[in-house]
Scaffold this active site. Structure first.
Site, PDB file in Angstrom:
ATOM      1  N   HIS B  62      38.892  45.097  37.755  1.00 36.96           N
ATOM      2  CA  HIS B  62      38.094  46.179  38.337  1.00 36.96           C
ATOM      3  C   HIS B  62      38.493  47.483  37.670  1.00 36.96           C
ATOM      4  CE1 HIS B  62      36.586  43.479  41.456  1.00 36.96           C
ATOM      5  NE2 HIS B  62      37.812  42.976  41.480  1.00 36.96           N
ATOM      6  N   LEU B  63      37.599  48.001  36.850  1.00 44.79           N
ATOM      7  CA  LEU B  63      37.911  49.240  36.125  1.00 44.79           C
ATOM      8  C   LEU B  63      37.412  50.480  36.865  1.00 44.79           C
ATOM      9  CD1 LEU B  63      37.305  48.055  32.456  1.00 44.79           C
ATOM     10  CD2 LEU B  63      39.505  48.494  33.565  1.00 44.79           C
ATOM     11  N   ARG B  64      36.613  50.258  37.910  1.00 47.08           N
ATOM     12  CA  ARG B  64      36.184  51.312  38.850  1.00 47.08           C
ATOM     13  C   ARG B  64      35.240  52.361  38.276  1.00 47.08           C
ATOM     14  NH1 ARG B  64      37.391  48.093  42.832  1.00 47.08           N
ATOM     15  NH2 ARG B  64      39.586  47.977  43.411  1.00 47.08           N
ATOM     16  N   ASN B  94      31.510  45.685  40.831  1.00 48.22           N
ATOM     17  CA  ASN B  94      31.517  46.447  42.096  1.00 48.22           C
ATOM     18  C   ASN B  94      31.960  47.894  41.877  1.00 48.22           C
ATOM     19  OD1 ASN B  94      34.118  45.531  41.555  1.00 48.22           O
ATOM     20  ND2 ASN B  94      34.690  45.430  43.716  1.00 48.22           N
ATOM     21  N   ASN B 278      42.737  40.300  49.032  1.00 47.96           N
ATOM     22  CA  ASN B 278      41.705  39.376  49.501  1.00 47.96           C
ATOM     23  C   ASN B 278      41.268  38.458  48.367  1.00 47.96           C
ATOM     24  OD1 ASN B 278      39.879  38.158  51.206  1.00 47.96           O
ATOM     25  ND2 ASN B 278      38.246  39.588  50.710  1.00 47.96           N
ATOM     26  N   ASP B 305      42.753  39.920  38.696  1.00 46.84           N
ATOM     27  CA  ASP B 305      42.054  40.570  39.814  1.00 46.84           C
ATOM     28  C   ASP B 305      42.613  41.976  40.021  1.00 46.84           C
ATOM     29  OD1 ASP B 305      40.332  41.156  41.854  1.00 46.84           O
ATOM     30  OD2 ASP B 305      41.085  39.641  43.249  1.00 46.84           O
ATOM     31  N   HIS B 309      43.693  51.046  43.680  1.00 48.60           N
ATOM     32  CA  HIS B 309      43.337  51.891  44.819  1.00 48.60           C
ATOM     33  C   HIS B 309      44.295  53.075  44.864  1.00 48.60           C
ATOM     34  CE1 HIS B 309      40.449  49.115  46.496  1.00 48.60           C
ATOM     35  NE2 HIS B 309      41.323  48.131  46.432  1.00 48.60           N
ATOM     36  N   PHE B 323      42.056  46.363  50.334  1.00 45.66           N
ATOM     37  CA  PHE B 323      42.569  45.102  49.790  1.00 45.66           C
ATOM     38  C   PHE B 323      42.768  45.225  48.282  1.00 45.66           C
ATOM     39  CE2 PHE B 323      40.317  43.440  53.574  1.00 45.66           C
ATOM     40  CZ  PHE B 323      41.244  42.527  54.049  1.00 45.66           C
ATOM     41  N   GLY B 324      43.836  44.649  47.758  1.00 42.82           N
ATOM     42  CA  GLY B 324      43.962  44.492  46.314  1.00 42.82           C
ATOM     43  C   GLY B 324      45.234  45.057  45.727  1.00 42.82           C
TER      44      GLY B 324
END
Lengths: 313, 425
Positions: B62-64, B94, B278, B305, B309, B323-324
């Site tokens: 996830h690079l956001r 996402n 999660n 994964d 955050h 989560f994460g």
């Protein structure tokens, strides 16, 4: 008795009974005994915490625990500040850690925290250098309640070892149940938890308790019974049978007690729901120690405040 | 530009290489792999005592960016990747907005071109806004260059819609990455359902919420014939379902993340929110099953994964925390510590899981060191120990579940398409 003399308090915080040794608990109970005597004096005050500041940080409404801590701190001559969620900056979005650090910067010595989230006290304790006392976090622990329950039991029956104690009610969502189980099992008491199956949390038998959904079985040879408050107002209780049905199947009544030991001790952490988990007759009857628990709560909290303030930081 | 890596222990399972041998890189490509290469090169790296392997292909990152650049950006995330020995990442959709339209993918490609430190591949969304209601225009997204589709973070609940997506994916030759979770079963849970959730006083997430959906996704894979990939497998039952499916010849692949074979629910007893993940950390027995699945080939790949955050989303009450965990910088070292250190797989076996197989699953020509291939190479000190510290992390977010842990294995060089994109100090 030699143990008592060598016992030493090493904890900055009181977060739960899971994390205390039997000796730690004995030390608090013994200390509470000497403090209990002060409460019957004419001048109910000692200078043990003079010059210390205790902040009651309450994120959940609570009258009895908050007042009990306040009285306990005042009996020890501490200054007490109460912060309730409505009147603080918490609602404006300040984090628990920031609030804690601000209280620390105000040079308070002890934070007594009550929070709706499990683990909140643990997190706060990790982030401040001053002492944190858990006054109930989510469903996790309510250590001072369990300590006062144990103090009351020990006072009445002289010991905790080998006692048969049944805890009845919403075990799944009860921090009081968890703390009582952690504490009492350390003394070799035999615990039975009794509730409808959906209120028994998974794996609880690993805490060393027996499980039943039969109230008569739970009462059978119990020396004491701890009746938990049923919270029918909870969202996830909507699927649950009615209050009436609960009372019929699990309510503690005089009728039921006829089959129990004659001098069974009836405890309740309060506030009680008369006619929901316990009948008025039983709550006010001779087996009930509910009001003694309230008084003992002050002594136990005095002991806890005293010892965490003694911990070397 | 020529670069020689001399005397390293080269591991390249695709070409069955597991020996001390030299590699000559010319420009972006591997030119030659041979003993004692004697050529002039601008850069000579002495790699005696080191492991030389294909760069990691991390198929779950996830690079956001776009949308949550406060957590991570293409630049910062790929910098963390380079440090962790990762030369290719699959960017999950996402983001804000989701990667569900031609326009947003064009924008993203532009950012990647300008700022990425390693190769970034794009995973498009299955449904618009990842809301599980309406399929994206998958063929258009494919033309823009996506190599997979997923609603990661959510599962498409509607069976019919998911089946339609799978058929479309098959037509477009895209792999479908499944976040297999039945939200109606996992609900508001935050940790594994069982004794640990009881002990912590937190709501549980049942294994059922995962494996039932894994079962459904595999059933739809069979029905559609599409390439289905199960993301972040965490529990024994899921491993067993995938094992059976593979035995029955269903086209399914699976990945797990380093935290599922190195941590378990009991690590959560101090309410460390960086371990709130999660699916949740499961039991010790589940960890054993995950390892078994890696060993027998049921689980094809290891992916991080990587889920960044901010501190204000993590350093809060456990129930409220996101989560994460981030993972790009630790996935290799955790794998070396747990898998090589405990002799669960050979080096060749690990390289398959972390570089070769993900490339195969995604259909990209990566994960090997053959001559003519992209020169994506990492050089690793396999025995060096280090302790994960917040201040070492280069990812924009510091929420690593491994902070404080002692790990084995340090990336010394990361070479992506012939360029040294990371060099340890």
């Amino acid at each position: 008795m030699t143990k008592k003399k060598t016992a030493k308090w090493v904890h900055k915080d009181l977060l739960g009974l899971e994390y205390l040794s039997k000796e730690d608990i004995e030390l608090i109970l013994d200390t509470a005994e000497s403090f209990r005597e002060i409460l019957d004096r004419k001048i109910k005050k000692v200078p043990a915490l003079r010059g210390k500041t205790v902040v009651n940080l309450f994120y959940e409404p609570s009258t009895r625990t908050r007042v009990s801590f306040e009285v306990a701190a005042k009996r020890l001559s501490a200054d007490v500040i109460n912060i309730a969620v409505e009147s603080s900056s918490v609602k404006k979005g300040e984090t628990l850690n920031d609030t804690g650090k601000n209280i620390e910067a105000l040079k308070a010595d002890i934070i007594v925290v009550r929070h709706n989230c499990s683990g909140a006290a643990t997190m706060l304790a990790r982030n401040v250098n001053i002492s944190v006392i858990n006054a109930g976090d989510g469903w996790h622990e309510h250590p001072t309640q369990a300590l006062l329950d144990m103090f009351t039991l020990r006072g009445k029956l002289g010991k905790l070892e080998g006692l048969n104690v049944s805890i009845v009610g919403d075990i799944a969502h009860s921090r009081v149940a968890r703390s009582n189980i952690w504490g009492l099992t350390k003394f070799g008491a035999n615990i039975t938890v009794c509730a409808p199956k959906i209120l028994i949390p998974p794996g609880i038998e690993k805490m060393g308790v027996k499980i039943t959904d039969n109230i008569d079985e739970a009462l059978g040879n119990a020396d004491a019974i701890n009746v938990l408050r049923m919270q029918f107002e909870r969202d996830d209780m909507k699927a649950f049978p009615s209050q009436l049905e609960y009372f019929k199947n699990f309510g503690i009544t005089e009728e039921r007690l006829k089959k129990a030991k004659k001098d069974i001790i009836i405890m309740h952490p309060g506030p009680i729901n008369r006619g929901v988990e316990i009948s008025s007759e039983v709550a006010d009857g001779t087996n009930s120690v509910i009001l003694e628990q309230v008084t003992n709560g002050i002594a136990v909290r005095m002991a806890v405040l005293f010892w965490v303030s003694q911990a070397k930081l | 530009m020529k670069l020689i890596i001399k005397n390293g222990h080269v591991i390249d399972p695709a070409n069955k290489i597991d020996e001390v041998i030299d590699i000559l890189v010319e420009g972006e490509k591997i030119f030659k792999i041979a003993r004692a290469i004697d050529a002039k090169a601008e850069t000579v790296i002495e790699a005696a005592g080191k492991i030389v392997m294909p760069g990691i292909v991390d198929m779950h990152v996830h690079l956001r960016e776009p949308g949550r650049e406060d957590k991570e950006t293409i630049f910062s995330g790929t910098k963390a990747a380079a440090k962790g020995g990762v030369t290719s990442v699959l960017a999950m959709p996402n983001t804000l907005p989701s990667l569900d339209s031609m326009g947003i993918i064009k924008t993203l490609k532009d950012i990647i071109k300008k700022t990425a430190n390693v190769d970034v591949f794009i995973c498009g969304a299955i449904t618009v806004g990842r809301l599980g209601k309406e399929l994206t225009n998958i063929s258009v997204l494919k033309k823009e260059g996506i190599i997979a589709i997923s609603d990661d973070g959510a599962s498409v609940d509607n069976d019919e819609l998911m089946l339609k997506a799978l058929k479309e994916a098959k037509k477009e030759k895209l792999v479908v990455v499944c976040h297999s979770e039945d939200k109606s079963l996992s609900g508001q849970g935050v940790v594994n359902f069982g004794f640990t959730s009881t002990r912590l006083g937190l709501k549980g997430i049942s294994k059922e919420s995962e494996y039932k959906r894994v079962g459904r996704d595999i059933k739809l894979a069979e029905e559609s014939g599409a390439a289905v990939h199960i993301a972040h497998v965490s529990c024994a039952e899921s491993v067993e379902i995938i094992r059976k499916a593979k035995k029955n010849g269903i086209k399914v692949t699976a990945e797990t993340a380093p935290h599922y074979f190195s941590l378990n629910e009991e690590d959560l007893l101090g309410y460390n929110t960086n371990m709130k993940i999660n699916p949740p950390l499961r039991t010790k027995d589940d960890v054993l099953s995950i390892i078994e699945g890696l060993k027998d080939g049921t689980i094809d790949a290891i992916a991080s994964d990587h889920a960044p955050h901010t501190e204000s989303e993590k350093e809060i009450e456990f129930e409220y925390a996101e989560f994460g965990s981030i993972g790009l910088e630790t996935e290799l070292a955790v794998s070396i510590t747990e898998i090589i250190g405990k002799s669960l797989l050979t080096w060749g076996g690990l390289v398959e899981k972390i570089s070769l197989n993900p490339a195969k699953i995604l259909g990209i020509d990566k994960g090997t060191l053959g001559s003519g291939k992209d020169a994506d190479i990492i050089i690793v000190s396999p025995e060096k120990e280090w302790v994960v510290r917040k201040e070492y992390l280069v990812s924009k977010s510091k929420n690593s579940a491994f902070i404080g842990r002692k790990l084995r294995g340090i990336v010394e060089y990361t070479i992506c398409k012939g360029n040294i994109v990371y060099k340890s100090n």
